[in-house]
Scaffold this active site. Structure first.
Site, PDB file in Angstrom:
ATOM      1  N   ALA A   1       0.823  -1.220   0.000  1.00  0.00           N
ATOM      2  CA  ALA A   1       0.000   0.000   0.000  1.00  0.00           C
ATOM      3  C   ALA A   1       0.859   1.273   0.000  1.00  0.00           C
ATOM      4  CB  ALA A   1      -0.986   0.005   1.152  1.00  0.00           C
TER       5      ALA A   1
ATOM      6  N   ALA B   1      -3.058  -8.049  -1.297  1.00  0.00           N
ATOM      7  CA  ALA B   1      -2.007  -7.805  -0.314  1.00  0.00           C
ATOM      8  C   ALA B   1      -2.050  -6.392   0.258  1.00  0.00           C
ATOM      9  CB  ALA B   1      -0.647  -8.054  -0.949  1.00  0.00           C
ATOM     10  N   GLU B   2      -2.161  -5.407  -0.625  1.00  0.00           N
ATOM     11  CA  GLU B   2      -1.972  -4.015  -0.187  1.00  0.00           C
ATOM     12  C   GLU B   2      -3.055  -3.569   0.808  1.00  0.00           C
ATOM     13  OE1 GLU B   2       0.706  -2.655  -2.048  1.00  0.00           O
ATOM     14  OE2 GLU B   2       0.683  -4.444  -3.321  1.00  0.00           O
ATOM     15  N   SER B   3      -4.298  -3.979   0.541  1.00  0.00           N
ATOM     16  CA  SER B   3      -5.369  -3.427   1.359  1.00  0.00           C
ATOM     17  C   SER B   3      -5.186  -3.777   2.835  1.00  0.00           C
ATOM     18  CB  SER B   3      -6.733  -3.922   0.873  1.00  0.00           C
ATOM     19  OG  SER B   3      -6.819  -5.316   1.008  1.00  0.00           O
TER      20      SER B   3
END
Ligand code: FES
Ligand code: FES
Length: 948
Positions: A534, A876-878
């Site tokens: 992120a 992944a990022e969230s």
């Protein structure tokens, strides 16, 4: 050096060997080929090197051989089980998702064995205390599944569960892999300790020359001279490599294409020639017969500097008298504006409610347990071959070719098994160093940085300073925002194009009709900022979700209610210009509500004046993939009827292997293949087509779609008229190719989502991806009023990443991401290149700061995503986007102190609490990061170009 013959009983077998008594037990074991014992921190801080010495758990990296008695018993990971007869701990680690990158795995399993030898029936709390006491550090998993693994293994060892029961927890079968907890193909080698990571390859690379870097110990200076005459004469030294030996342009080439950039992306030297820009820049490489010789010689190199002023943050680098870090380029080299709707200078005076705040974040260090490591050589065809850890084998090749003086096709990149990265390995610097050395020496070279060198050399998460304002009407609806973010780019501009993300995420989950936003990138003398789960969204949400909470309070609404009222509904326009599609904020908020209310009740009932409890909420997310993104995968039918999948879904622990397997198995179901009939050849530019980089939550949907395309082509080619499928022999006999390339291109037309879309950098509409992963974070903390210490009691994420490909991998990203957020919020830092150069100094989160069991959960909203493979997006990022600010909102809810500068350490909380007790109101501190309206007006009046 004092060499001795030593005798140890290793894994119940007596072994005699020669070693330096001053060397460590870890090195002695590894030199025998037992490289399952890993070296991470090398300083007793991570437990990767755990062995059991005479019945006691020890960290072998800090245990000198001279203190180990002959005939001592040593148990290493290799002594526990075999592939056909796993130890219950090894199977339990695989089944429970304990293995991501796997670098910490041998150390944890050996540690757990020592615990169970002492205490066969531990509680979860016993397990956590043991890991804490023995400093077992994992950066990937968030620890919860490691505790699960010990509890299950202990049950098996007590006879309360069978190995078969354990296996059944995966829910998978030969017929069903996608959408289960099928075990990862790479996990077996990792739990056995036989997977060779970069430094393990180095131990076994016979004849390799070992490299040691000569690094700068000042943050900013001109290089006046380099004297390596003493180093040249040192024992074992083969060659010294400096900038003069680089055959190409000696620059990393990462073009900054933004129209507003004054930097072109060519300012980073591979080996520093005229200047150093930060602590840890590499000036020369020493090649010697052994690592120790190379390191000793590196200490003899004398570099004469003209020291220049060094800037440790954007405020310093933006000062009027600051010198240009890259001469000819202003320190603030890039702006990105966003104008939407009516000029907010007309909106704010009319607003019923206005709040403003300023926040700052630090450069978060990624802190994988494995430091930088890799090899390079020239192969028999004259191709430079580089083996190391990376998020993008093809991307890296393109970024280093000109610097090395080679065409990209004369470089082969192979990914080594990798001990985690979390984004930083998108950077090409280390590959370039290895390449330069191999080309200069024409010899096999290998280099492993110490953890301190690794910390200083690698990129970090972007730091930021933000000023912002939010306006609402009398009904509590957002009517305008002003958002000014100054991003710390550190010493180099690589990946600076991503600056648009900062303005794109400002206001992202909400319907905001009128926007003025501005982002800027400024050079400082800190590590360059780079990808990290992120990227920049964490900086934005840190501010915006504070602002939203403040507004809710000002209006007199509950923070959940305010968010519910203002979140975007399907069809509304995101701040950056595209329409919301495929994900649903209100459903997630509905899912989160019961837990939010439960925690509020708990906090209310259990808070005391000394230990104050509070609850926080935040919304985060991130885009998946990008406009025009492309991925290729090849599937080949083999003579024995198996299928090989060739791809570059780089697996850094997140599960590229199981993702590729799950999609292939599902897509080829008509062939009835078992999972073990699908082979994976991954992440080698010499063998695989370009699947793109593994970052930006793109791999699952991009690689997945490319696999579906390839599978469709293969099945079509194999299909006979009667509906059955040809064998390999029949394909060959009929002259039909057996290998097919699957291709997918994402979102090729960014203008397609509606009439309001206008692609125009001048107004800040960036054609970013339509697809996204989103999450609502709900947390509870306890604030100790006497010390300022914050304890995380509960952390929950309600997540929408589409249909889940593999639950174990998705969980791994969720819990791992949240554990990073806890560190980011309360301890992690890299503002001091000396103090923060090791894990503990940099505030690494160990197990004691992370919640467990029912207090730490992920809940998925699995609505199939249109256009995504089997409805699965990326995620992944969230999971790391906004957990930190939920925690800080909880601190405010608990104690009434609004913390706005990361990391929120106990001393900061204590000071704020003390001020509050004395009735001292916090002074609003607006950062001096430039003339917000003036710059926006200037950019608007001087458009670089306009496209429609
Ligand atoms: S504790 Fe030994 S490598 Fe970290
Ligand atoms: S699995 Fe623990 S550090 Fe990667």
């Amino acid at each position: 050096m004092s060499v001795e013959r030593r005798v140890l009983v290793i894994n119940e077998v007596e072994r005699s060997f020669l070693c330096d008594s001053e060397d460590t037990l870890a090195n002695a074991i590894r030199n025998l080929g037992l490289t399952g014992t890993k070296i991470g921190c090398g300083a007793g801080q991570c437990g990767a090197c755990n062995v059991i010495l005479d019945g006691k758990l020890v960290r072998s990296c800090v245990r000198k051989m001279k203190t180990v008695k002959d005939h001592s018993s040593v148990i290493t990971i290799e002594g526990l089980g075999t592939a056909k007869n796993l130890h219950p701990l090894q199977l339990s680690w695989i089944v429970n998702g304990g293995v991501q990158c796997g670098f910490c795995t041998p150390g944890f399993i050996v540690s757990s064995k020592a615990l169970l030898d002492e205490n066969p029936k531990p509680t979860r709390s016993d397990v956590r205390n043991w890991f804490q006491k023995n400093r077992n550090a994992c950066r990937c998993t968030g620890y919860k599944h490691l505790v699960d693994a010990v509890m299950d293994a202990a049950a098996v060892m007590r006879g309360e569960m069978t190995m078969e029961d354990l296996m059944r927890k995966t829910g998978s079968s030969d017929e069903k892999v996608f959408g289960t907890r099928h075990i990862r193909p790479a996990a077996l080698g990792k739990v056995l300790g036989v997977t060779d990571y970069g430094d393990d390859i180095a131990v076994k690379a016979e004849g390799a020359w070992h490299l040691a870097p000569v690094t700068s110990d000042v943050a900013h200076a001109n290089i006046l001279s380099i004297d390596y005459s003493e180093a040249e004469k040192a024992p074992g030294v083969r060659q010294i490599i400096t900038a003069k030996d680089v055959k190409g342009i000696n620059r990393i080439t990462w073009p900054v294409s933004s129209i507003f950039s004054k930097a072109d992306g060519f300012e980073r030297p591979i080996l520093c020639d005229t200047k150093v820009f930060r602590y840890g820049d590499v000036i020369a490489l020493i090649a010697a017969d052994t690592r120790k010789q190379a390191r000793e010689a590196a200490k003899l190199v004398k570099v004469e500097y003209e020291v220049l002023p060094a800037y440790n943050n954007v405020l310093e680098a933006m000062a009027e008298d600051a010198v240009e870090i890259h001469p000819g380029i202003p320190n603030t080299f890039l702006y990105r504006p966003r104008y939407k709707g009516t000029d907010t200078r007309e909106i704010f005076p009319e607003a019923a409610y206005v709040v403003e705040t300023s926040t700052s974040t630090t450069m978060e260090p990624h802190m994988p347990i494995e430091p930088e490591t890799g090899q390079a050589y020239i192969d028999k065809d004259g191709v430079l071959t580089i083996m190391y850890k990376t998020h993008g084998v093809y991307v890296i090749r393109g970024r280093i070719a000109a610097g090395l003086g080679l065409k990209p096709d004369k470089i082969r990149i192979i990914m080594n098994p990798t001990g985690g990265a979390f984004g930083y390995s998108l950077s090409p610097g280390y590959a370039a160093l290895l390449g330069v050395a191999a080309l200069a020496t024409n010899h096999l070279v290998t280099m492993t940085m110490s953890y301190e060198e690794h910390q200083r050399y690698t990129g970090k998460r972007t730091g930021s300073h933000v000023n912002s304002r939010l306006a609402c009407d009398k009904d509590g609806k957002i009517i305008g925002q002003e958002f000014h973010i100054a991003l710390d780019k550190g010493c180099y501009s690589e990946s600076a194009d991503a600056a648009h993300r900062a303005i794109n995420f400002a206001g992202w989950p909400y319907h905001v009709p009128n926007i003025l936003s501005l982002s800027s990138f400024t050079f400082t003398n800190r590590p360059f900022s780079t990808a990290y789960r992120a990227p920049m969204a964490t900086d934005v949400f840190m501010n915006y979700e504070t602002l939203v909470d403040m507004m809710a309070e000002k209006i007199g609404m509950d923070p959940w209610d305010f968010r519910y009222k203002n979140v975007l509904r399907e069809g509304q326009i995101l701040p950056h210009g595209r329409r919301v599609a495929n994900y649903n904020y209100t459903k997630l908020l509905d899912m989160a509500k019961p837990k939010y209310e439960e925690l509020k009740k708990h906090a209310k009932e259990n808070s005391t004046p000394e230990k104050q409890l509070g609850v926080g909420i935040s919304i985060g997310g991130f885009t998946c993939s990008s406009v025009g993104d492309r991925a290729e995968v090849a599937l080949e039918l083999n003579p024995d009827g198996t299928v090989t999948n060739y791809n570059t879904w780089q697996d850094l622990g997140q599960g590229g292997d199981i993702g590729a397997l799950a999609f292939t198995h599902e897509a080829l179901r008509p062939l009835g293949l078992r999972p073990d009939q699908i082979r994976l050849v991954m992440s080698d530019t010499g063998q695989c087509p370009n699947t793109g980089y593994s970052a930006g939550s793109r791999s699952n949907l991009m690689c997945g779609n490319a696999i579906l395309d390839a599978a469709g082509k293969l099945l079509e080619a194999m299909k006979k008229e009667d509906g059955t499928y040809r064998t390999y022999d029949e394909m060959v006999k009929d002259g039909i190719p057996t290998k097919y390339l699957g291709v997918t291109v994402r979102d090729p037309n960014p203008f397609s989502s509606g009439p309001d879309d206008v692609f125009d950098h001048n107004i800040g509409y960036a054609p970013i991806a339509q697809e996204a992963s989103v999450g609502v974070f709900v947390t509870e903390v306890e604030v100790d009023v006497a010390t300022g210490q914050v304890r995380v009691l509960d952390m929950h994420v309600f997540s929408d990443i589409g249909v889940i490909t593999n639950y174990t991998s998705a969980d791994g990203q969720a819990y791992g991401g949240m554990s990073h957020s806890i560190g980011y919020a309360f301890s992690e830092d890299f503002s001091d290149a000396k103090k923060h150069a090791n894990l503990m100094g940099a505030g690494f989160p160990y197990i004691d700061v992370v919640p467990d069991g029912d207090h730490y959960t992920v809940t998925y909203l699995e609505e199939p995503r249109k256009d995504d493979p089997y409805g699965a997006a990326g995620g992944a990022e969230s999971f790391q986007s906004a957990g930190h600010i939920s925690l800080l909102n909880a601190v405010y809810n608990a104690s009434g102190v609004r913390m706005t500068e990361l990391p929120v350490t106990p001393d900061k909380v204590k000071k704020a609490l003390d001020d509050k007790a004395k009735g001292i109101k916090p002074k609003y501190k607006k950062y001096d990061i430039g003339d917000f309206y003036g710059i926006l007006d200037y950019l608007k009046a001087n458009p670089a170009y306009k496209t429609k």
